[in-house]
Design an enzyme around this catalytic site. Sequence first.
Site, PDB file in Angstrom:
ATOM      1  N   TYR A  29       0.784  -1.237   0.000  1.00  0.00           N
ATOM      2  CA  TYR A  29       0.000   0.000   0.000  1.00  0.00           C
ATOM      3  C   TYR A  29       0.817   1.290   0.000  1.00  0.00           C
ATOM      4  O   TYR A  29       0.270   2.348  -0.299  1.00  0.00           O
ATOM      5  CB  TYR A  29      -0.962   0.019   1.197  1.00  0.00           C
ATOM      6  CG  TYR A  29      -2.124  -0.911   0.986  1.00  0.00           C
ATOM      7  CD1 TYR A  29      -3.274  -0.478   0.337  1.00  0.00           C
ATOM      8  CD2 TYR A  29      -2.060  -2.237   1.394  1.00  0.00           C
ATOM      9  CE1 TYR A  29      -4.337  -1.337   0.110  1.00  0.00           C
ATOM     10  CE2 TYR A  29      -3.116  -3.107   1.178  1.00  0.00           C
ATOM     11  CZ  TYR A  29      -4.249  -2.644   0.533  1.00  0.00           C
ATOM     12  OH  TYR A  29      -5.291  -3.497   0.304  1.00  0.00           O
ATOM     13  N   HIS A  75      -4.067   5.240   5.404  1.00  0.00           N
ATOM     14  CA  HIS A  75      -3.902   6.544   4.754  1.00  0.00           C
ATOM     15  C   HIS A  75      -4.638   6.566   3.418  1.00  0.00           C
ATOM     16  O   HIS A  75      -5.335   7.535   3.097  1.00  0.00           O
ATOM     17  CB  HIS A  75      -2.411   6.841   4.582  1.00  0.00           C
ATOM     18  CG  HIS A  75      -2.117   8.200   4.061  1.00  0.00           C
ATOM     19  ND1 HIS A  75      -1.622   8.408   2.796  1.00  0.00           N
ATOM     20  CD2 HIS A  75      -2.245   9.430   4.632  1.00  0.00           C
ATOM     21  CE1 HIS A  75      -1.452   9.716   2.618  1.00  0.00           C
ATOM     22  NE2 HIS A  75      -1.823  10.356   3.711  1.00  0.00           N
ATOM     23  N   GLY A 115       2.936   3.946  -1.513  1.00  0.00           N
ATOM     24  CA  GLY A 115       3.194   4.321  -2.891  1.00  0.00           C
ATOM     25  C   GLY A 115       1.873   4.407  -3.627  1.00  0.00           C
ATOM     26  O   GLY A 115       0.810   4.487  -3.016  1.00  0.00           O
ATOM     27  N   ASP A 163      -2.870  12.925   6.779  1.00  0.00           N
ATOM     28  CA  ASP A 163      -1.410  12.916   6.702  1.00  0.00           C
ATOM     29  C   ASP A 163      -0.778  12.910   8.089  1.00  0.00           C
ATOM     30  O   ASP A 163       0.214  12.216   8.334  1.00  0.00           O
ATOM     31  CB  ASP A 163      -0.917  14.116   5.899  1.00  0.00           C
ATOM     32  CG  ASP A 163      -1.221  13.996   4.413  1.00  0.00           C
ATOM     33  OD1 ASP A 163      -1.757  12.955   3.979  1.00  0.00           O
ATOM     34  OD2 ASP A 163      -0.918  14.957   3.680  1.00  0.00           O
ATOM     35  N   GLY A 219      -1.420   3.450  -5.432  1.00  0.00           N
ATOM     36  CA  GLY A 219      -2.356   2.331  -5.440  1.00  0.00           C
ATOM     37  C   GLY A 219      -2.236   1.462  -4.201  1.00  0.00           C
ATOM     38  O   GLY A 219      -1.700   1.877  -3.185  1.00  0.00           O
TER      39      GLY A 219
END
Length: 137
Positions: free
Chosen positions: A45, A65, A47, A111, A49
């Site tokens: 997960y 995230h 990066g 974030d 996609g």
Amino acid sequence: AVCVSLLGASSIRPLPLHLGQFNNMIKCTIPGSTPWWDFSDYGCYCGYGGSGTPVDQLDRCCQTHDNCYTEAQKFSGCSPYRRKYSYECSEGTLTCKSDNDECAAFVCNCDRLAAICFAGAPYNSNNVDIDLEARCQ
């Protein structure tokens, strides 16, 4: 050697403004880290996609995230990958500022929580650049 270095650097795409902010949030919670390099090709997960079962705790941070960004897109006109927001970093503590609108506040918090999650998760170099087809089903 300098030429190779410069040529290599020229092939790196610049981060969109917001992802640059996320990058800096991670640097706040993990001083000395290089987030773009450390986390952009980690697990299933981290990066672009994501699919399958996360390989470890850090990969679960990235999955959470990703899901948070999906929720952010439900706000009218909210694009989490491009949304700029206001935040503060003080001695490893992140605070999303009160002047953010609803979308910016949501993305900032996505974030912030991910950066905190990354800081608390072990990093396993065996989960970098894994075979996605074999391990992310």
